[in-house]
Design a protein around this motif. Structure first.
Motif, mmCIF file in Angstrom:
data_model
loop_
_atom_site.group_PDB
_atom_site.id
_atom_site.type_symbol
_atom_site.label_atom_id
_atom_site.label_comp_id
_atom_site.label_asym_id
_atom_site.label_seq_id
_atom_site.Cartn_x
_atom_site.Cartn_y
_atom_site.Cartn_z
ATOM 1 N N TYR A 22 0.825 -1.210 0.000
ATOM 2 C CA TYR A 22 0.000 0.000 0.000
ATOM 3 C C TYR A 22 0.858 1.259 0.000
ATOM 4 C CZ TYR A 22 -3.872 -3.140 1.005
ATOM 5 O OH TYR A 22 -4.808 -4.139 0.930
ATOM 6 N N THR A 23 1.904 1.248 0.814
ATOM 7 C CA THR A 23 2.803 2.403 0.857
ATOM 8 C C THR A 23 3.526 2.553 -0.479
ATOM 9 O OG1 THR A 23 3.145 2.068 3.228
ATOM 10 C CG2 THR A 23 4.727 3.457 2.085
ATOM 11 N N LEU A 24 3.953 1.430 -1.050
ATOM 12 C CA LEU A 24 4.661 1.467 -2.322
ATOM 13 C C LEU A 24 3.798 2.066 -3.423
ATOM 14 C CD1 LEU A 24 7.156 0.667 -4.013
ATOM 15 C CD2 LEU A 24 6.082 -1.570 -4.349
ATOM 16 N N PHE A 30 -5.142 -0.846 3.215
ATOM 17 C CA PHE A 30 -6.293 -1.719 2.988
ATOM 18 C C PHE A 30 -7.280 -1.141 1.968
ATOM 19 C CE2 PHE A 30 -5.406 -2.829 7.650
ATOM 20 C CZ PHE A 30 -4.477 -3.789 7.299
ATOM 21 N N GLU A 31 -6.781 -0.328 1.049
ATOM 22 C CA GLU A 31 -7.624 0.187 -0.032
ATOM 23 C C GLU A 31 -8.223 -1.001 -0.797
ATOM 24 O OE1 GLU A 31 -9.799 2.071 -2.230
ATOM 25 O OE2 GLU A 31 -8.389 3.533 -1.373
ATOM 26 N N ASP A 32 -9.566 -0.966 -1.010
ATOM 27 C CA ASP A 32 -10.256 -2.078 -1.656
ATOM 28 C C ASP A 32 -10.718 -1.768 -3.077
ATOM 29 O OD1 ASP A 32 -11.795 -3.043 1.468
ATOM 30 O OD2 ASP A 32 -10.065 -3.943 0.449
ATOM 31 N N ASP A 33 -10.621 -0.524 -3.495
ATOM 32 C CA ASP A 33 -11.110 -0.143 -4.820
ATOM 33 C C ASP A 33 -10.089 -0.543 -5.889
ATOM 34 O OD1 ASP A 33 -12.086 0.974 -7.113
ATOM 35 O OD2 ASP A 33 -12.348 2.995 -6.294
ATOM 36 N N LYS A 80 -5.105 -10.671 -2.070
ATOM 37 C CA LYS A 80 -5.226 -9.433 -1.292
ATOM 38 C C LYS A 80 -5.689 -9.739 0.130
ATOM 39 C CE LYS A 80 -7.271 -4.804 -1.380
ATOM 40 N NZ LYS A 80 -7.574 -4.729 0.056
ATOM 41 N N ARG A 81 -6.642 -10.636 0.247
ATOM 42 C CA ARG A 81 -7.150 -10.977 1.577
ATOM 43 C C ARG A 81 -6.039 -11.566 2.445
ATOM 44 N NH1 ARG A 81 -12.174 -12.223 3.907
ATOM 45 N NH2 ARG A 81 -11.959 -13.558 5.754
ATOM 46 N N ARG A 89 -5.132 -7.118 9.320
ATOM 47 C CA ARG A 89 -6.537 -6.810 9.048
ATOM 48 C C ARG A 89 -7.407 -7.994 9.459
ATOM 49 N NH1 ARG A 89 -9.066 -4.839 3.203
ATOM 50 N NH2 ARG A 89 -11.159 -4.326 3.967
ATOM 51 N N GLU A 90 -8.554 -7.696 10.081
ATOM 52 C CA GLU A 90 -9.469 -8.741 10.503
ATOM 53 C C GLU A 90 -10.722 -8.700 9.646
ATOM 54 O OE1 GLU A 90 -8.156 -8.706 15.241
ATOM 55 O OE2 GLU A 90 -10.246 -8.282 14.653
#
Length: 349
Positions: A22-24, A30-33, A80-81, A89-90
């Protein structure tokens, strides 16, 4: 001092290096789009490519591969999950752990087709012996990329766009041309001690076994559109390229320099001072011969037609010659041309 490409090129703080996916990709954690993920990837890809031809070309290539892998991981629901869970992430327990749907259900849920259209596509596929992916594409219900993405979701694998993903040259070199052409796949890179390939379809067990034996590591495949894969094969495995494979390096750490040195020594020992150009393959020679024959026929027909028209409508009326002289004129003009075409041009190597 080594160049910190994350900090210098992407503006990532040093305390966040090496960055997570995500940082990269400069995304909220946890962006899902998937559209947001794809958009950020394209921006970064274009930015990093600016350094591809300079003194930092190697660093640029490595970073391009890294952001491509991050994008692929975050766009495929299953991977991703698993990645999100590794970051803490839960998820709700009742949610499907794999998030897999059939190709039909995915296309219906996303609004690409109706239930009736999908039933029609299934009948169309059964009647013609097609896969459902190929059927919906041939019926023009969806494009090849949309269908392949849905198929990848059904299989629980990643979808990859080969126009945006650069294979590792050293991995390409380890797989011979005939193997990728027969099985329609492109070897991409080695990640987490797995060989990653892009295939047009789920690879056969014999291919999986052969690649596992060749590399000594497990195989992970991604799906790409058949056209995309075939274009990749034409680009990276054109005739004369990678006809044979180099031996893979040992997997005990960094690739050893010994195999590369051995390759150079062998190449040098085989070099002959007056070495002739490499002969074409039988297929290439046959194709060139067929092309030459077509050109020869065109030239022959043109020369005969030109000689006939010249004699019949120009020389014979002008000089008031007997019509039989037309045949003589045709022989004098078309004869030498045809002799050169069939005896000289067609004999050229």
């Amino acid at each position: 001092m080594a160049l910190n490409v994350y900090q210098e090129w992407l503006g990532i703080p040093e305390d966040q290096c090496p960055p997570d996916h995500y940082t990269l990709l400069r995304l909220v954690k946890f962006e899902d789009d998937p559209e947001k993920i794809q958009a950020n990837y394209r921006k970064l890809n274009a930015h990093v490519r600016k350094y591809a031809t300079g003194q930092h070309a190697k660093e640029s290539q490595k970073l391009l591969n890294e952001i491509a892998k991050a994008m692929l991981c975050l766009k495929e629901p299953g991977t991703k999950r698993a990645y999100d869970q590794s970051l803490g992430r839960e998820f709700e327990e009742e949610e499907d752990l794999l998030g897999r749907k059939s190709l039909s259900q995915t296309l219906i849920d996303e609004g690409h087709v109706s239930t009736d259209q999908m039933n029609e596509a299934e009948s169309f596929a059964d009647a013609r012996g097609l896969s459902l992916r190929d059927a919906v594409v041939q019926m023009k219900l969806v494009d090849a990329e949309t269908a392949t993405r849905a198929y990848a979701a059904e299989l629980g694998v990643e979808f990859v766009d080969l126009n945006e993903t650069l294979p590792d040259d050293s991995v390409l070199d380890m797989v011979p041309r005939n193997l990728v052409k027969i099985n329609t796949f492109i070897p991409l890179y080695i990640e987490d001690d797995q060989l990653v390939i892009a295939a047009a379809d789920q690879p056969a067990e014999d291919l999986v076994d052969e690649l596992r034996l060749r590399f000594g590591i497990p195989l992970r495949y991604c799906l790409a559109t058949p056209l995309n894969v075939n274009q990749g094969i034409s680009k990276y495995y054109a005739p004369g390229m990678r006809e044979t494979a180099v031996d893979p390096p040992s997997r005990g750490g960094e690739p050893a320099a010994e195999p590369k040195q051995k390759k150079k020594v062998e190449a040098k020992s085989k070099k002959v001072p007056d070495e002739k150009p490499v002969k074409m393959t039988t297929r290439e020679a046959a194709e060139e011969k067929a092309d030459r024959k077509q050109i020869a026929i065109v030239i022959s027909c043109f020369s005969i037609t030109f000689a006939y028209l010249l004699g019949n409508f120009a020389i014979q009326p002008l000089l008031n010659l007997d019509p039989l002289f037309n045949y003589l004129i045709m022989i004098l003009i078309a004869g030498p041309i045809n002799a050169w075409v069939w005896l000289v041009y067609m004999k050229k190597k």
